[in-house]
Scaffold this active site. Sequence first.
Site, short mmCIF file in Angstrom:
data_model
loop_
_atom_site.label_atom_id
_atom_site.label_comp_id
_atom_site.label_asym_id
_atom_site.label_seq_id
_atom_site.Cartn_x
_atom_site.Cartn_y
_atom_site.Cartn_z
N ASP A 130 0.83 -1.21 0.00
CA ASP A 130 0.00 0.00 0.00
C ASP A 130 0.87 1.26 0.00
O ASP A 130 2.10 1.19 0.03
CB ASP A 130 -0.92 -0.06 1.24
CG ASP A 130 -2.30 0.55 0.98
OD1 ASP A 130 -2.43 1.37 0.08
OD2 ASP A 130 -3.24 0.18 1.72
N GLU A 144 -1.20 1.86 -5.12
CA GLU A 144 -0.80 3.27 -5.01
C GLU A 144 -1.94 4.18 -5.45
O GLU A 144 -1.77 5.39 -5.52
CB GLU A 144 0.49 3.43 -5.83
CG GLU A 144 1.15 4.76 -5.84
CD GLU A 144 0.61 5.63 -6.95
OE1 GLU A 144 0.99 6.81 -6.97
OE2 GLU A 144 -0.19 5.14 -7.79
N TRP A 145 -3.10 3.55 -5.75
CA TRP A 145 -4.37 4.24 -6.05
C TRP A 145 -4.34 5.06 -7.34
O TRP A 145 -5.22 5.91 -7.55
CB TRP A 145 -4.80 5.13 -4.87
CG TRP A 145 -4.50 4.56 -3.53
CD1 TRP A 145 -4.83 3.30 -3.10
CD2 TRP A 145 -3.80 5.18 -2.45
NE1 TRP A 145 -4.39 3.11 -1.82
CE2 TRP A 145 -3.76 4.25 -1.39
CE3 TRP A 145 -3.22 6.45 -2.27
CZ2 TRP A 145 -3.13 4.53 -0.17
CZ3 TRP A 145 -2.61 6.73 -1.05
CH2 TRP A 145 -2.57 5.78 -0.02
N GLY A 146 -3.30 4.88 -8.15
CA GLY A 146 -3.27 5.58 -9.44
C GLY A 146 -2.68 6.98 -9.38
O GLY A 146 -2.57 7.65 -10.41
N ASP A 151 -10.18 3.58 -3.38
CA ASP A 151 -10.88 2.34 -3.00
C ASP A 151 -12.28 2.23 -3.58
O ASP A 151 -13.00 3.22 -3.72
CB ASP A 151 -11.00 2.26 -1.47
CG ASP A 151 -9.65 2.02 -0.82
OD1 ASP A 151 -8.62 2.05 -1.52
OD2 ASP A 151 -9.63 1.79 0.40
C1 GLA Z 1 -6.04 1.27 1.54
C2 GLA Z 1 -6.17 0.28 0.38
C3 GLA Z 1 -7.29 -0.70 0.70
C4 GLA Z 1 -6.97 -1.44 1.98
C5 GLA Z 1 -6.74 -0.46 3.12
C6 GLA Z 1 -6.19 -1.12 4.36
O1 GLA Z 1 -7.17 2.06 1.67
O2 GLA Z 1 -6.43 0.97 -0.81
O3 GLA Z 1 -7.47 -1.62 -0.37
O4 GLA Z 1 -5.83 -2.25 1.80
O5 GLA Z 1 -5.81 0.56 2.76
O6 GLA Z 1 -5.96 -0.24 5.41
#
Ligand code: GLA
Length: 402
Positions: free
Chosen positions: A156, A189-191, A212
């Site tokens: 993450d 890394e969410w992009g 997410d």
């Molecule tokens: C981030 C990630 C999620 C999950 C949470 C855990 O938000 O994007 O998919 O792994 O952390 O804390």
Amino acid sequence: MRTSDQVLIASASVLLLCACLGAQENNRVSKDLALTPPMGWNSWNKFACSVSEDMIRSMADAMVKSGMKDAGYQYVNVDDCWQVSRDVSGNIVADPQRFPHGMKAVGDYIHSLGLKFGVYSDAGSKTCAGRPGGLGHEYQDAIQYAAWGVDYLKYDWCNTTTQDAKASYANMRAALDASGRAIVLSICEWGTAKPWLWGKEVGGNLWRTTGDISDKWAGQAKWPDGSCCSNGMLAILDQQVGLQSYAGPGHWNDPDMLEVGNGGMSDTEYRAHFSLWAILAAPLIAGNDLRNMRSEVRDILTNREVIAVDQDPLGREGERVWRNGDLELWAKPLRDGSRAVVLLNRGSAEQEVTARWEDLGYPDHVSASVHDLWQHKDLGKFNGKFSAQVASHGIVMVMVTP
Ligand code: GLA
């Protein structure tokens, strides 16, 4: 030194560098991983921090009993909150209350069922839930994970302050490879730093393209701290447009884990979610409680014809090929020359949707067979186009074979 000599030396160094990088890639213990999008289960979407050894073991049992293993699901992944601290030597410590037998015992059990074991950590100082992160302990953690039999690491991006994303993930991949165990690297890394541009190069096997997912059909909601965003299923879908060329065998765009069965959408909407993820060649990581699924939910997650689209060995990600208001067509080229096609209706009333051959990349005059992947039925031969009534928030998914 003459300029021409300098040029010669410079070009030789570039060639050497390229050769080295190439060799590095070929020597990776991880080079043949995830040749099709990874399939499995992860604890986060349903259980968040409530993870434990017992729950994970029973979920692995359920993966086998429900038929999901037979349908292709492999990885049993523990997300955030399994870890509590580091010991005096800096080794990561699993929560002794929740994992009294330790992580190796969990891995051994999962392996005894013929499944694979995944864990979660974070490239920064702390995970998103505030547990110890991997920063500065990359090689130490990788050795530990390998000793536990870990097959998959989701890494993450919380608490990374000024870190460079590409360098951080390259470092973790190098550490995992140095452990000698082939471990899938899931970049989470969410992009933000466009990981599709560098994820493959650093040895990432999949990379999240968005924030997410949340268990709802559409829309976005800001996080409590005001940052953007948790996303409904369609909001995630829309953010995949234009990314299809970056995916391929061993390296996939990850539109986040499945919400199928978690209760926030109707079964019709979950069927759409699952079908669209298959068109996207997305990792199919279930996120519901596998121990007590309704049969409708199990039938969605184990629809082998849809799974075969996701897992097609050509490894092409599908794309949106047509849209008009609430109606859309998504198509994925398959190895045998067919197209998997989703006719999507985002609107609030049933509507007819038409897939024209020219939108699928076929000449108009061609006659093609159409097979319905949810009714499991051949619908016959069609010339130039295929039309179907599509329910509100629903899909019709077909295979078109000229
Ligand atoms: C981030 C990630 C999620 C999950 C949470 C855990 O938000 O994007 O998919 O792994 O952390 O804390």
